[in-house]
Design a protein around this motif. Structure first.
Motif, mmCIF file in Angstrom:
data_model
loop_
_atom_site.group_PDB
_atom_site.id
_atom_site.type_symbol
_atom_site.label_atom_id
_atom_site.label_comp_id
_atom_site.label_asym_id
_atom_site.label_seq_id
_atom_site.Cartn_x
_atom_site.Cartn_y
_atom_site.Cartn_z
ATOM 1 N N TYR A 154 1.402 9.548 -5.855
ATOM 2 C CA TYR A 154 0.327 8.554 -5.778
ATOM 3 C C TYR A 154 -0.979 9.111 -6.324
ATOM 4 O O TYR A 154 -1.726 8.416 -7.014
ATOM 5 C CB TYR A 154 0.147 8.088 -4.331
ATOM 6 C CG TYR A 154 1.198 7.095 -3.894
ATOM 7 C CD1 TYR A 154 0.987 5.719 -4.015
ATOM 8 C CD2 TYR A 154 2.416 7.531 -3.380
ATOM 9 C CE1 TYR A 154 1.956 4.807 -3.628
ATOM 10 C CE2 TYR A 154 3.392 6.621 -2.996
ATOM 11 C CZ TYR A 154 3.158 5.264 -3.118
ATOM 12 O OH TYR A 154 4.131 4.365 -2.753
ATOM 13 N N ALA A 159 2.420 6.307 -8.275
ATOM 14 C CA ALA A 159 2.679 5.396 -7.148
ATOM 15 C C ALA A 159 4.162 5.062 -7.032
ATOM 16 O O ALA A 159 4.542 3.911 -6.851
ATOM 17 C CB ALA A 159 1.842 4.127 -7.289
ATOM 18 N N THR A 184 -3.146 7.448 -1.598
ATOM 19 C CA THR A 184 -3.108 6.097 -1.054
ATOM 20 C C THR A 184 -3.466 6.123 0.423
ATOM 21 O O THR A 184 -2.998 6.990 1.159
ATOM 22 C CB THR A 184 -1.735 5.430 -1.229
ATOM 23 O OG1 THR A 184 -1.794 4.094 -0.702
ATOM 24 C CG2 THR A 184 -0.631 6.203 -0.529
#
Length: 273
Positions: A154, A159, A184
């Motif tokens: 991420y 991601a 995140t």
């Protein structure tokens, strides 16, 4: 005085609930953070580097980092974990030596990254490095050493949920204690990660991130401020200095800790090396 094994076990137990870590970078920041009631300390590699006049990103050498850790551990009475980036090592033997020397400073846990210079390591190579750290800690007699294995999918903008979870499971199988997923703080993503990873999940939070209560509800068991606390302090230093030099006024200097308060933090501390 407790042994390092006892401090490591205590640090591990703090993850049974939610551990919030305002990251430190030197003895002064460590003492102030501990004095606020923080149950443990963790270093930020970026903040340590900046305090020593270096950029972040595997730019410090191992000995310089170890000197900083010794100064922090000299004033700390709570468990200390440190960010060792990718291990200050060119091979497995070097990585094992890093862990041995880190433990000698009194540190009870580390963050270990699975990327080097912006490139994720193959999952097998990264898991092997986790195993090297775990075995080195065991040889040093610290079975409870907390290995926070960091995966940067991420953070690097990929991601990739499936890859992150696969890496987490591989690292746990190799001996990791918990999994750090910077990049995140979306509560829904955190909720999915914590449901899929059978170990404490560490979230990196700062300005704009959901509240601690929200991240707790999403299942996070460790929240780190990373370099954002150092950034806030240095940003305030810039504002205060600009005001002093341009306006000749002192409003930005108000509200700080007094000379007496700061001096008192170190009156009983042993001298730093």
């Amino acid at each position: 005085m407790t042994t390092i094994q006892e401090r490591a076990a205590h640090f591990t137990a703090l993850h049974d609930d939610l551990l919030v870590l305002p990251n430190c970078w030197d003895a002064g920041s460590a003492a102030v953070i501990e004095a606020t009631g923080a149950p443990a300390l963790a270093t930020s590699s970026a903040a340590v580097a900046w305090a020593l006049g270096r950029p972040d990103g595997n730019q410090l050498d191992r000995d310089t980092m170890l000197d900083a850790l010794r100064r922090i551990c000299a004033v700390a009475t709570v468990p200390v974990s440190c960010d060792i980036e990718s291990g200050f090592a060119s091979d497995d033997a070097d990585l094992a030596e890093t862990i041995a020397q880190v433990i000698e400073t009194g540190v009870v846990g580390v963050n270990l990254e699975d990327q080097v210079d912006g490139t994720l390591l193959p999952i097998g190579d990264a898991a092997r490095r986790v195993r090297v750290v775990r075995e080195a800690a065991t040889r040093a007699g610290v079975d409870a050493f907390y290995l926070n294995a960091r995966t940067d999918s991420y953070l690097l903008g990929r991601a990739d949920f499936a890859d992150t979870v696969a890496r987490a499971h591989a690292y746990l199988d190799a001996g990791a204690s918990g999994i750090f997923v910077p990049g995140t703080a979306d509560p829904e993503v955190v909720k999915r990660l914590t449901a899929a990873i059978p170990a404490p999940v560490n979230v990196l939070a700062g300005p704009g991130a959901p509240s601690v209560a929200c991240l707790r509800a999403a299942g996070a068991r460790r929240i780190s401020a990373g370099s954002s606390l150092a950034g806030a302090i240095l940003g305030h230093l810039r504002r205060a200095t600009q005001q002093l030099l341009t306006d000749g006024t002192y409003d930005e200097l108000a509200g700080g800790m007094s000379w007496a308060e700061l001096n008192a933090l170190f009156e009983q501390s042993p001298p730093s090396p």
